[in-house]
Design an enzyme around this catalytic site. Structure first.
Site, PDB file in Angstrom:
ATOM      1  N   TYR A  67       0.806  -1.233   0.075  1.00 56.35           N
ATOM      2  CA  TYR A  67      -0.064   0.108  -0.048  1.00 56.35           C
ATOM      3  C   TYR A  67       0.690   1.332  -0.099  1.00 56.35           C
ATOM      4  CZ  TYR A  67      -4.280  -2.392  -0.038  1.00 56.35           C
ATOM      5  OH  TYR A  67      -5.388  -3.217  -0.313  1.00 56.35           O
ATOM      6  N   ASN A 102     -13.479   3.879  -6.318  1.00 53.29           N
ATOM      7  CA  ASN A 102     -12.017   3.851  -6.289  1.00 53.29           C
ATOM      8  C   ASN A 102     -11.298   4.254  -5.028  1.00 53.29           C
ATOM      9  OD1 ASN A 102     -12.190   3.623  -9.014  1.00 53.29           O
ATOM     10  ND2 ASN A 102     -12.314   5.809  -9.426  1.00 53.29           N
ATOM     11  N   VAL A 103     -10.158   3.679  -4.762  1.00 52.23           N
ATOM     12  CA  VAL A 103      -9.501   3.929  -3.285  1.00 52.23           C
ATOM     13  C   VAL A 103      -8.325   5.036  -3.362  1.00 52.23           C
ATOM     14  CG1 VAL A 103     -10.201   1.711  -2.685  1.00 52.23           C
ATOM     15  CG2 VAL A 103      -8.136   2.062  -3.563  1.00 52.23           C
ATOM     16  N   HIS A 119     -15.110   1.781  -1.192  1.00 49.04           N
ATOM     17  CA  HIS A 119     -14.066   0.841  -0.635  1.00 49.04           C
ATOM     18  C   HIS A 119     -13.020   1.304   0.128  1.00 49.04           C
ATOM     19  CE1 HIS A 119     -15.431  -1.739  -4.494  1.00 49.04           C
ATOM     20  NE2 HIS A 119     -16.246  -1.854  -3.594  1.00 49.04           N
ATOM     21  N   CYS A 130      -8.314  -1.031  17.050  1.00 50.61           N
ATOM     22  CA  CYS A 130      -9.309  -0.007  17.778  1.00 50.61           C
ATOM     23  C   CYS A 130      -9.993   0.598  16.664  1.00 50.61           C
ATOM     24  CB  CYS A 130      -8.821   0.644  19.077  1.00 50.61           C
ATOM     25  SG  CYS A 130      -7.472   2.174  18.377  1.00 50.61           S
TER      26      CYS A 130
HETATM   27 ZN   LIG Z   1      -5.549   1.442  18.141  1.00 55.83          ZN
END
Ligand SMILES: [Zn+2]
Length: 245
Positions: A67, A102-103, A119, A130
């Site tokens: 990523y 689209n991301v 997405h 969390c």
């Molecule tokens: Zn956290």
């Protein structure tokens, strides 16, 4: 390009249009799709090896690096004329909802405000434990950065294989599609659910459905109007024709 006068008239009267965008819009900016981006050392992996909760548990560093690499790829491109035409529509009508699959965050980069990112967005990072979002993180340690609150591993805020779409996003998208008076399906193959069903939800409630895509899709024969071509060319021309810009 000339557009049918009845379409121009319909769109001129629209007060709450919706647009759904897909990979085609990003590709016109020169951005590769997920699979096309898997070149070099990434080519050896199956998509689900790079984008699933199991893969992240198995090898968080690999997923984090993938990523990080994709974020870098986005830095090298710019929104195109299609993105900016959607920004114009948002300014011109009382209520506009942009829904994207689209991301890459290019719609926000172009200046669109009301965007439902079905997405997620690779530019956003959140805790895998969390859910706290992280605005900044240290990328130079050689390991996956951790949440400042709970110490959990940070991950991209995207929907992975095997994960559900975030409910409030999906509900807002369905509601917008059901209530809209015009629905644009842009640069999307129209086969990935649940996004694909949005055009039909709009059509069933009487909205005019306009498709702009490079090639025919299952929606083409069901849409009221379908234009084959680049959204970066067709969309600005349509906006100009409708709103006399
Ligand atoms: Zn956290």
């Amino acid at each position: 390009m000339t557009f049918p006068p009845e379409l121009i008239a319909l769109l001129r009267g629209t007060v709450k249009p919706v647009a759904l965008t897909g990979a085609g819009v990003s590709q016109e900016s020169g951005l590769r799709t997920f699979r096309d981006a898997q070149v070099g050392l990434w080519a050896q992996y199956k998509p689900e090896d790079l984008a699933s909760p199991e893969a992240f548990r198995r090898d968080p560093k690999l997923i984090w690096d993938w990523y990080a690499w994709r974020r870098e790829a986005v830095k090298a491109v710019r929104p195109n004329a299609g993105h900016y035409a959607l920004v114009e529509i948002e300014k011109l009508v009382p209520e506009f909802t942009l829904i994207t699959q689209n991301v890459d965050g290019l719609h926000r980069m172009a200046g669109s405000n009301n965007v439902l990112e079905l997405h997620g967005n690779i530019q956003r990072v959140r805790c895998s434990e969390c859910y706290t979002f992280a605005e900044t993180w240290d990328d130079d340690t050689g390991s996956v950065p951790r949440c400042k609150l709970c110490g959990g591993l940070l991950r991209p805020d995207v929907v992975w294989f095997g994960e559900a779409l975030r409910r409030e996003q999906l509900e807002s998208a369905v509601e917008a599609a059901r209530m809209c008076d015009a629905f644009f399906s842009i640069g999307t193959s129209g086969v990935v659910q649940p996004a694909a069903s949005l055009a039909y939800a709009a059509r069933n409630r009487g909205a005019v459905v306009v498709e702009i895509n490079a090639e025919p899709t299952p929606l083409t024969v069901k849409a009221n109007y379908a234009f084959q071509g680049k959204s970066g060319e067709t969309l600005p021309e349509l906006v100009k024709a409708v709103w006399n810009l």
